[in-house]
Write a protein that holds these residues in place. Structure first.
Motif, PDB file in Angstrom:
ATOM      1  N   GLY A  37      -6.235   3.588  -0.666  1.00  0.00           N
ATOM      2  CA  GLY A  37      -5.523   4.241  -1.953  1.00  0.00           C
ATOM      3  C   GLY A  37      -3.778   5.139  -1.869  1.00  0.00           C
ATOM      4  O   GLY A  37      -3.196   5.692  -2.340  1.00  0.00           O
ATOM      5  N   ASP A  38      -3.653   3.985  -0.386  1.00  0.00           N
ATOM      6  CA  ASP A  38      -1.702   4.610   0.154  1.00  0.00           C
ATOM      7  C   ASP A  38      -0.926   3.843  -1.508  1.00  0.00           C
ATOM      8  O   ASP A  38      -1.369   2.048  -1.527  1.00  0.00           O
ATOM      9  CB  ASP A  38      -1.433   3.675   0.893  1.00  0.00           C
ATOM     10  CG  ASP A  38      -0.449   4.032   2.146  1.00  0.00           C
ATOM     11  OD1 ASP A  38       0.352   3.751   1.193  1.00  0.00           O
ATOM     12  OD2 ASP A  38      -0.106   4.209   2.991  1.00  0.00           O
ATOM     13  N   GLU A  39      -0.459   3.984  -1.711  1.00  0.00           N
ATOM     14  CA  GLU A  39       0.354   4.057  -3.289  1.00  0.00           C
ATOM     15  C   GLU A  39       1.227   2.408  -2.291  1.00  0.00           C
ATOM     16  O   GLU A  39       1.715   1.795  -3.257  1.00  0.00           O
ATOM     17  CB  GLU A  39       2.044   4.732  -3.044  1.00  0.00           C
ATOM     18  CG  GLU A  39       2.318   4.315  -4.586  1.00  0.00           C
ATOM     19  CD  GLU A  39       1.674   3.533  -5.666  1.00  0.00           C
ATOM     20  OE1 GLU A  39       1.886   3.018  -6.515  1.00  0.00           O
ATOM     21  OE2 GLU A  39       0.875   3.958  -5.723  1.00  0.00           O
ATOM     22  N   ARG A  40       1.693   2.863  -1.301  1.00  0.00           N
ATOM     23  CA  ARG A  40       2.792   1.102  -0.312  1.00  0.00           C
ATOM     24  C   ARG A  40       2.342   0.089  -1.005  1.00  0.00           C
ATOM     25  O   ARG A  40       2.332  -1.116  -0.828  1.00  0.00           O
ATOM     26  CB  ARG A  40       2.915   1.866   1.458  1.00  0.00           C
ATOM     27  CG  ARG A  40       4.258   3.192   0.827  1.00  0.00           C
ATOM     28  CD  ARG A  40       4.596   3.269   2.688  1.00  0.00           C
ATOM     29  NE  ARG A  40       2.787   3.665   3.118  1.00  0.00           N
ATOM     30  CZ  ARG A  40       2.480   4.052   4.601  1.00  0.00           C
ATOM     31  NH1 ARG A  40       3.839   4.660   4.930  1.00  0.00           N
ATOM     32  NH2 ARG A  40       1.826   4.254   4.894  1.00  0.00           N
ATOM     33  N   ALA A  41       0.570   0.200   0.058  1.00  0.00           N
ATOM     34  CA  ALA A  41      -0.478  -1.334  -0.544  1.00  0.00           C
ATOM     35  C   ALA A  41      -0.235  -1.871  -1.931  1.00  0.00           C
ATOM     36  O   ALA A  41       0.074  -3.055  -2.053  1.00  0.00           O
ATOM     37  CB  ALA A  41      -1.676  -1.084  -0.117  1.00  0.00           C
ATOM     38  N   THR A  42       0.037  -1.034  -2.978  1.00  0.00           N
ATOM     39  CA  THR A  42       0.154  -1.390  -4.796  1.00  0.00           C
ATOM     40  C   THR A  42       1.235  -1.923  -4.537  1.00  0.00           C
ATOM     41  O   THR A  42       1.574  -2.807  -5.216  1.00  0.00           O
ATOM     42  CB  THR A  42      -0.086  -0.113  -5.517  1.00  0.00           C
ATOM     43  OG1 THR A  42      -1.375   0.310  -5.079  1.00  0.00           O
ATOM     44  CG2 THR A  42      -0.070  -0.223  -7.141  1.00  0.00           C
ATOM     45  N   GLN A  43       2.488  -1.646  -3.762  1.00  0.00           N
ATOM     46  CA  GLN A  43       3.518  -2.045  -3.713  1.00  0.00           C
ATOM     47  C   GLN A  43       3.608  -3.499  -3.283  1.00  0.00           C
ATOM     48  O   GLN A  43       4.884  -4.382  -4.030  1.00  0.00           O
ATOM     49  CB  GLN A  43       4.808  -1.048  -3.229  1.00  0.00           C
ATOM     50  CG  GLN A  43       4.749   0.352  -4.505  1.00  0.00           C
ATOM     51  CD  GLN A  43       5.503   1.321  -2.943  1.00  0.00           C
ATOM     52  OE1 GLN A  43       6.351   0.977  -2.596  1.00  0.00           O
ATOM     53  NE2 GLN A  43       5.499   2.621  -3.693  1.00  0.00           N
TER      54      GLN A  43
ATOM     55  N   MET B 239      10.501  -8.620  -0.295  1.00  0.00           N
ATOM     56  CA  MET B 239       9.316  -7.565  -0.325  1.00  0.00           C
ATOM     57  C   MET B 239       9.660  -6.321  -0.240  1.00  0.00           C
ATOM     58  O   MET B 239       7.897  -5.807  -0.859  1.00  0.00           O
ATOM     59  CB  MET B 239       8.779  -8.034   0.923  1.00  0.00           C
ATOM     60  CG  MET B 239       7.911  -9.874   0.895  1.00  0.00           C
ATOM     61  SD  MET B 239       7.343 -10.404  -0.530  1.00  0.00           S
ATOM     62  CE  MET B 239       5.407  -8.893  -0.528  1.00  0.00           C
ATOM     63  N   GLY B 240      10.210  -5.252  -0.424  1.00  0.00           N
ATOM     64  CA  GLY B 240      10.445  -4.257  -0.993  1.00  0.00           C
ATOM     65  C   GLY B 240      10.271  -2.915   0.794  1.00  0.00           C
ATOM     66  O   GLY B 240       9.699  -4.025   1.550  1.00  0.00           O
ATOM     67  N   PRO B 241      10.607  -2.148   0.003  1.00  0.00           N
ATOM     68  CA  PRO B 241      10.827  -1.036   1.435  1.00  0.00           C
ATOM     69  C   PRO B 241       9.304  -1.180   2.262  1.00  0.00           C
ATOM     70  O   PRO B 241       9.592  -0.622   2.746  1.00  0.00           O
ATOM     71  CB  PRO B 241      11.504  -0.004   0.662  1.00  0.00           C
ATOM     72  CG  PRO B 241      11.312  -0.035  -0.443  1.00  0.00           C
ATOM     73  CD  PRO B 241      10.927  -1.285  -1.365  1.00  0.00           C
ATOM     74  N   ALA B 242       8.319  -1.374   1.203  1.00  0.00           N
ATOM     75  CA  ALA B 242       7.328  -0.837   1.785  1.00  0.00           C
ATOM     76  C   ALA B 242       6.090  -1.917   2.314  1.00  0.00           C
ATOM     77  O   ALA B 242       5.415  -1.279   3.256  1.00  0.00           O
ATOM     78  CB  ALA B 242       5.841  -0.578   0.517  1.00  0.00           C
ATOM     79  N   TRP B 243       6.953  -2.819   2.838  1.00  0.00           N
ATOM     80  CA  TRP B 243       6.975  -4.073   3.788  1.00  0.00           C
ATOM     81  C   TRP B 243       6.198  -3.901   4.912  1.00  0.00           C
ATOM     82  O   TRP B 243       5.155  -3.997   4.750  1.00  0.00           O
ATOM     83  CB  TRP B 243       7.423  -5.440   3.402  1.00  0.00           C
ATOM     84  CG  TRP B 243       6.918  -6.254   4.436  1.00  0.00           C
ATOM     85  CD1 TRP B 243       7.706  -7.294   5.032  1.00  0.00           C
ATOM     86  CD2 TRP B 243       5.979  -7.533   4.037  1.00  0.00           C
ATOM     87  NE1 TRP B 243       6.800  -8.313   5.743  1.00  0.00           N
ATOM     88  CE2 TRP B 243       5.444  -8.720   5.290  1.00  0.00           C
ATOM     89  CE3 TRP B 243       4.772  -7.664   3.130  1.00  0.00           C
ATOM     90  CZ2 TRP B 243       5.424  -9.539   4.837  1.00  0.00           C
ATOM     91  CZ3 TRP B 243       3.344  -8.407   2.975  1.00  0.00           C
ATOM     92  CH2 TRP B 243       4.389  -9.832   4.346  1.00  0.00           C
TER      93      TRP B 243
END
Length: 691
Positions: free
Chosen positions: A492-498, A473-477
């Motif tokens: 607006g947090d880019e990690r949520a989009t990832q 699920m990637g490093p943002a998970w």
């Protein structure tokens, strides 16, 4: 383009100034559905100057997707950000002499109207992927079959005409109008999911619906004449040009009638008894994977194994390369080829070459396994090499799943180069899906080829192969989950989009896995507006994730009673799978709930059932365990009208980002499979409708 307009294909090509033309094109039919469950089947008919097929072999549909000469290849469906696209590859240099028109059509199951779909469109693209023209159909209403357009010869040149002609009788009316003979008993053998077989019984009972039985009968069209009339630059489609009259065929010379039942050539369900003395003996394998323990070994072995099987099994090789513009021809594959590039030669992981009629189509292959990411600089080098050497494509292959509007690797295209190179991507999950479809559901022409595909599939599914599809699920998970838990994640947090992008990749892989097991189309439902930008849509979903802490998706399994909803609540660590079924049209409410409970006799006891009503208050609900002795508890106390039922299962979800047993990805796979086998397989959609 507008309805009735035509254009020469050579005028669309950048090489037309030098006398060139578009020799091969990709036709893209697209649509979207407000409800998320709209679907259609595409078809192509090859017609003579009389406006008829030569025989049934000139009709290409799901049971006959590829012409032996490579002139027509139906590439199948794929989801997009705004609905569904179905692609057809046409090699106009291979079209037989005597064929003057290629009619491109689509039809809907059980004569469902095209008016229920949005954004009906046809697009034409060259083999480099550049869109050459577009034609939208905006007046669809009750028609269940549509001729979108046609490609025809005129003065030694190929032209395209935008038609947009509808048939109220679906594909059956369209097919008979062009001279296709349909098997009358197909309706008793047709697998659900296509309207042609359903139409034949009614047509057999009515001679007026069959032009071959009644030459004086008018074709069942809403915009008469254009499809049946010979192509003419001076007679726009749909203006009422006289339809070509069908001629009765003598019984002795009647062609073989077309059978439309879906072909299901499957392997034996039960395995043969083993001759091994004990269970510890391992079957010898053509492609052993047990000793692989390094990433480079896995990558080299997987690429070589795949490319070798593609070259030896024509159906498989063609299926994996057709979407990238490869013709149908003799395929050769090569591994670890050295190509000059500046001072340091480059070594792509593989090369695919297809030869047809003296022409070569070439693609470079860059692969990764075990979850390793593609490297942008490597892919850029191969794109540059392909452009200089006149190759047609670069194909990347990895565990990841490509998304529209979110490229896996950023690549710069030199606009000064006239030669265009297509950059395409395959996931290992898609490779496994195509192998399963051929050996478990559709069949191949040679038993040895079927065995090769089985060995390939066994290798891909081995723990050491590194070809397990999307698995991280990637490093943002982790930070996103933590931000949701402590309520610090802001819109607006880019990690949520990832995380949203990873979720979408996971859902697409779930669809591939289910489709390969079931042998039917399984697609994610995209409920988006026309023209909505994919990035904007994902940003909106990410903001919603920050607010309510949930990831939501829907998938549709062909012929299933409804969509499967999947909701991952990151706040409480729960996964919820659900579906909604409409209330029967006839009968009594008490009979409905009793029948529903009987159908779910083998379903899990913790299945939650909720009655949906048109009243202001929520309907009654309960677990199947409590409702079995008292189905009447599902009836509303206020006598509100029942509109349907919602069935749902909940389970704890994995927390880690990877593909381990305790991981989130495994828990989603398990939840969907439990819901499919425990709930959906027990529902009888036809019984629910009859009431």
């Amino acid at each position: 383009m507008v309805k009735g307009a035509n254009v020469g294909l050579s005028s669309l090509s950048e090489s037309s100034e030098n006398g060139g033309s578009v020799d091969a094109v990709t036709v893209i039919l697209g649509w979207s559905s407000p409800s998320g469950d709209g679907d259609a089947d595409v078809s192509v008919l090859l017609l003579t100057d009389e406006g008829k097929v030569r025989d049934n072999a000139d009709f290409f549909f799901y049971n006959n997707p590829t012409a032996a000469d490579g002139s027509v290849q139906l590439l199948g469906q794929s989801p997009t950000e705004v609905g569904t696209e179905d692609r057809i590859q046409l090699d106009l240099t291979a079209v037989p002499d005597g064929i003057e028109r290629l009619v491109i059509a689509a039809s809907r199951h059980q004569r469902a109207p095209f008016g229920q779909l949005d954004n009906l469109r046809l697009e034409l693209a060259d083999l480099g992927g550049e869109r050459l023209l577009g034609f939208s159909i905006t007046d669809a209403e009750s028609e269940s079959g549509f001729v979108f357009g046609e490609i025809y010869r005129r003065n030694q040149e190929w032209k395209f005409r935008a038609i947009g002609q509808g048939y109220d009788t679906g594909l059956a009316g369209l097919a008979t109008d062009f001279g296709i003979e349909i098997e009358d008993d197909a309706a008793t053998e047709e697998a659900p999911g296509h309207d042609l077989a359903a139409d034949t019984e009614a047509e057999a009972a009515s001679a007026q619906a069959d032009p071959a039985a009644d030459p004086t009968a008018k074709p069942p069209v809403t915009d008469a004449g254009a499809a049946a009339a010979p192509a003419s630059d001076n007679v726009p489609a749909g203006t009422g040009a006289p339809a070509a009259e069908a001629t009765p065929v003598a019984a002795a010379a009647a062609p073989k009638r077309l059978r439309t039942a879906r072909k299901k050539v499957t392997l034996p369900k039960a395995a043969k008894p083993s001759l091994a003395e004990n269970d510890a003996w391992n079957t010898a394998r053509l492609f052993p994977a047990g000793a692989l323990n390094r990433d480079r070994e896995r990558e080299v072995r997987a690429t070589s194994v795949l490319l070798s099987v593609m070259a030896q099994v024509p159906e498989f090789g063609r299926r994996l390369t057709a979407a990238f513009g490869a013709p149908a021809g003799r395929m050769e594959t090569f591994a670890e080829v050295s190509l000059p590039h500046g001072e340091t030669p480059k070594r792509p992981d593989g090369v695919i070459r297809v030869e047809r009629a003296g022409r070569l189509w070439t693609a470079l292959v860059e692969s990764k396994t075990n979850g390793n990411p593609l490297k942008a600089e490597q892919v850029q080098d191969y794109m540059d090499i392909a452009a200089r050497r006149g190759y047609e494509a670069v194909i990347t292959l990895s565990n990841d799943v490509a998304l529209d509007g979110s490229p896996l690797v950023p690549v710069k295209i030199d606009g000064r180069r006239k030669h265009k190179v297509l950059l395409g991507h395959l996931s290992w999950a898609e490779v496994a899906y195509q192998a399963k479809m051929l050996i478990r559901h559709e069949g191949v022409g040679n038993p040895a080829h079927a065995w090769l595909l089985q060995e390939l599939l066994h290798y891909l599914q081995h723990d050491n192969s590194g070809c397990h599809g999307f698995q991280n699920m990637g490093p943002a998970w982790v930070p996103v989950r933590k931000g949701i838990d402590d309520e610090t994640l802001a819109a607006g947090d880019e990690r949520a989009t990832q995380v949203v992008e990873s979720w979408e990749r996971l859902i697409r892989q779930v669809c591939l896995q289910l489709g390969g097991e079931l042998g039917v189309k399984v697609l994610p439902v995209q409920r988006t507006g026309r023209g909505e930008d994919p990035r904007a849509r994902r940003t909106a979903l990410a903001d919603r994730l920050c607010t309510d802490g949930r990831l939501n998706a829907e998938i549709r399994i062909e012929d299933a009673p409804g969509t499967i909803g999947i909701a991952a609540d990151l706040r409480v660590g729960k996964l919820r799978t659900s579906t909604e079924i409409p209330a029967p049209e006839q009968g009594y409410p008490l009979s409905w709930v009793k029948r529903l409970v009987r159908q779910l006799a083998e379903a899990p006891a913790d299945l939650h059932i909720e009655t949906l009503t048109d009243g202001a208050s929520a309907g009654p609900r309960g677990t199947l365990e409590k409702l079995r002795p008292e189905p009447g508890d599902l009836l509303p106390k206020d006598s509100a009208r029942i509109t349907g039922f919602r069935l749902s299962l909940s389970k704890s979800m994995g927390s880690t980002r990877g593909n381990a047993e305790s991981g989130f990805i495994r828990s989603v796979d398990a939840a969907v499979e439990r819901f499919r086998t425990g709930v959906l397989e027990h529902l009888d959609q036809r019984t629910a409708r009859r009431g």
